[in-house]
Motif scaffolding. Sequence first.
Motif, PDB file in Angstrom:
ATOM      1  N   PRO A 131       0.403  -8.714   4.265  1.00  0.00           N
ATOM      2  CA  PRO A 131       1.561  -8.054   3.722  1.00  0.00           C
ATOM      3  C   PRO A 131       2.737  -7.901   4.454  1.00  0.00           C
ATOM      4  N   LEU A 180       6.694  -6.040   3.910  1.00  0.00           N
ATOM      5  CA  LEU A 180       7.806  -5.265   3.210  1.00  0.00           C
ATOM      6  C   LEU A 180       9.170  -5.939   3.476  1.00  0.00           C
ATOM      7  N   TYR A 220       6.576  -8.044  -0.369  1.00  0.00           N
ATOM      8  CA  TYR A 220       6.951  -7.022  -1.514  1.00  0.00           C
ATOM      9  C   TYR A 220       8.388  -6.521  -1.314  1.00  0.00           C
TER      10      TYR A 220
END
Length: 73
Positions: free
Chosen positions: A20, A22, A45
């Motif tokens: 992931p 950000l 994200y």
Amino acid sequence: MRLLLFILFLFSMPVHAHQPKLINYSPTIDSPHKVFFPEISKAYYGKLTGNPHYYIVNSDKAFSFYAGILSNV
């Protein structure tokens, strides 16, 4: 005993799994976000505020590319 050592060795190897990421800014067309090692699975994200986000993907290796956008409204 050899089987146990093999299993321990197998699980101690580094794994390149889903990563992931950000994004705390809005990448623009003049300054896109550079995707490093695109052949490794990642999820980006960020907050979409009405302006498009731009990303650049370059690789010397062939890889499968999948893109999707999810919204939580």
